[in-house]
Design an enzyme around this catalytic site. Structure first.
Site, short mmCIF file in Angstrom:
data_model
loop_
_atom_site.label_atom_id
_atom_site.label_comp_id
_atom_site.label_asym_id
_atom_site.label_seq_id
_atom_site.Cartn_x
_atom_site.Cartn_y
_atom_site.Cartn_z
N HIS A 265 0.73 -1.15 0.05
CA HIS A 265 0.10 0.05 0.10
C HIS A 265 0.96 0.98 0.02
O HIS A 265 1.70 1.36 0.66
CB HIS A 265 -0.88 0.09 1.13
CG HIS A 265 -2.20 -0.59 1.21
ND1 HIS A 265 -2.87 -0.56 0.07
CD2 HIS A 265 -2.56 -1.85 1.69
CE1 HIS A 265 -3.92 -1.76 0.43
NE2 HIS A 265 -3.46 -2.54 1.29
N ASN A 266 0.40 2.22 -0.85
CA ASN A 266 1.10 3.68 -1.04
C ASN A 266 2.51 3.53 -1.02
O ASN A 266 3.10 4.59 -0.92
CB ASN A 266 0.89 4.21 0.43
CG ASN A 266 -0.69 4.40 0.70
OD1 ASN A 266 -1.56 4.65 -0.16
ND2 ASN A 266 -1.31 4.06 1.85
#
Length: 386
Positions: A265-266
């Site tokens: 994620h991210n």
């Protein structure tokens, strides 16, 4: 007089030369690096890629080898063959190549060998003797158009498939199955193309280049779209499946990610980054432009797991840093621009820009005095391992 010569021994010229050489042992093959001496040949086969100086290059070879007939196998803009014929005053025909590059020799003999231009019985005998199935058409522009149009049509189909995959996402494979079911129940004239293994490029390099050639002479909005998708494909991330890449990850242009890698994620990955297979890059990692991450490199974001997301730490890999295979990197460190980390190292602290570190834990390496100026370490640097 020598039977013939093949000019250009690339992806199409080399297999063509091998076929002709088996039938006519005195055939000559030349490339840029081949020493060349003037001599007369009966047939000159041209297989060099098209460029702005293509016509002048062919004219120079005609002057050197004085062929009775020149055969242009290259994909060229419409009117090129006729231009060469008028400029040289020699007999010139166009005979485009059909086949896939990875099986070109087999495909050259599989498909009919179309020849556009005047009918020369001696050329037909020459090609027939090598095993080609010859199909004549009276105009060189016909075969020039055929090759460009067929490649562009393939490009249009690929571009639509790319649009379809982008729109349908994970459901794209259902579209392929839909078309496969349809194809089972219709004739060959109604078959739909199925691209169940789409890559990140619009066909091979020839599809894009030749679609551009056609669009320059006969502009068309459909071809504009093909070229648009091709340009996007050239800079799109190259992801070697299978990979687990979270949708929230931000990945730049011209990035390559090896198989079995995980991008969390991210995660932020800049442009022109290379990531080897089996890399683990969790949330909180930022990799700047032009970095190189070797295979099986492992990042972490939690110093004392499981501590909770509020205690995770960010890791920054600066521009142009290079990390060798199997390196483990502690959360929260910064690896400076242009730094080099040796394979198998365990990085536990920040690495200054431009320095070379290696070992467990990683330590700074002293510069060696060899001719290549490679980094090396002294015995003292490994004292912690004794």
């Amino acid at each position: 007089m020598r039977t013939g010569i093949v000019i250009g021994l690339g992806e199409t010229g080399q297999p063509l030369f091998e076929i002709l050489k088996e039938a006519y042992p005195d055939m000559l093959g030349v490339d840029k690096a081949t020493p060349q001496s003037p001599e007369q040949v009966q047939f000159m086969h041209v297989c060099i890629p098209y460029s702005d100086d293509f016509v002048d290059t062919v004219l120079r070879y005609q002057e050197r080898y004085s062929p009775e007939v020149t055969i242009i196998h290259s994909t060229v803009p419409i009117g090129t063959t006729l231009s060469i014929e008028k400029s040289s005053g020699c007999s010139v025909v166009h005979s485009p190549i059909q086949g896939r590059h990875n099986r070109m020799k087999k495909d050259l003999l599989k498909y009919r060998k179309w020849v556009g231009g005047a009918h020369y019985p001696e050329l037909e005998v020459h090609l027939d003797g090598a095993g080609f199935k010859v199909k004549y058409t009276p105009f060189t522009s016909t075969t020039e158009k055929l090759k460009l149009m067929c490649l562009a049509k393939y490009g249009v189909s690929l571009a639509f498939a790319k649009y379809q995959k982008k729109t349908m996402g994970d459901d794209y494979h259902h579209s392929c199955q839909w078309d496969e079911d349809y194809n089972l129940h219709v004739g060959e004239d109604l078959q739909r193309p199925v691209f169940d293994k789409l890559t990140d490029v619009i066909g091979g390099h020839c599809v894009t280049q030749n679609t551009r050639l056609l669009n320059e002479q006969y502009p068309n909005p459909m071809l504009d779209e093909v070229l648009k998708y091709a340009e996007e494909s050239e800079t799109a991330p190259k992801i070697w499946e299978p990979c687990n890449i979270y949708p929230s990850a931000k990945i730049g242009e011209n990035v390559s990610i090896g198989a079995f890698s995980e991008i969390g994620h991210n995660v932020v990955i800049g442009d022109n980054v290379r990531i080897g297979a089996h890399a683990f890059i969790p949330e909180g990692v930022i990799i700047e432009d032009n970095a190189w991450i070797g295979p099986r490199v492992t990042f972490s974001n939690d110093m004392y797991p499981p501590s909770g997301k509020d205690k995770w730490q960010e890791t920054l890999i600066c521009v142009g840093a290079r990390i060798g295979a199997g390196v483990c990197i502690r959360p929260g460190v910064v690896i400076g621009a242009g730094a080099l980390i040796g394979m198998g190292a365990v990085v536990t602290q920040d690495i200054p820009a431009g320095e070379t570190w290696a070992g467990i834990p990683a330590r700074r390496m002293e510069k060696g005095n060899d001719n290549n100026n490679r980094s090396q370490t002294s015995v003292e640097d490994f004292s912690y391992m004794q």
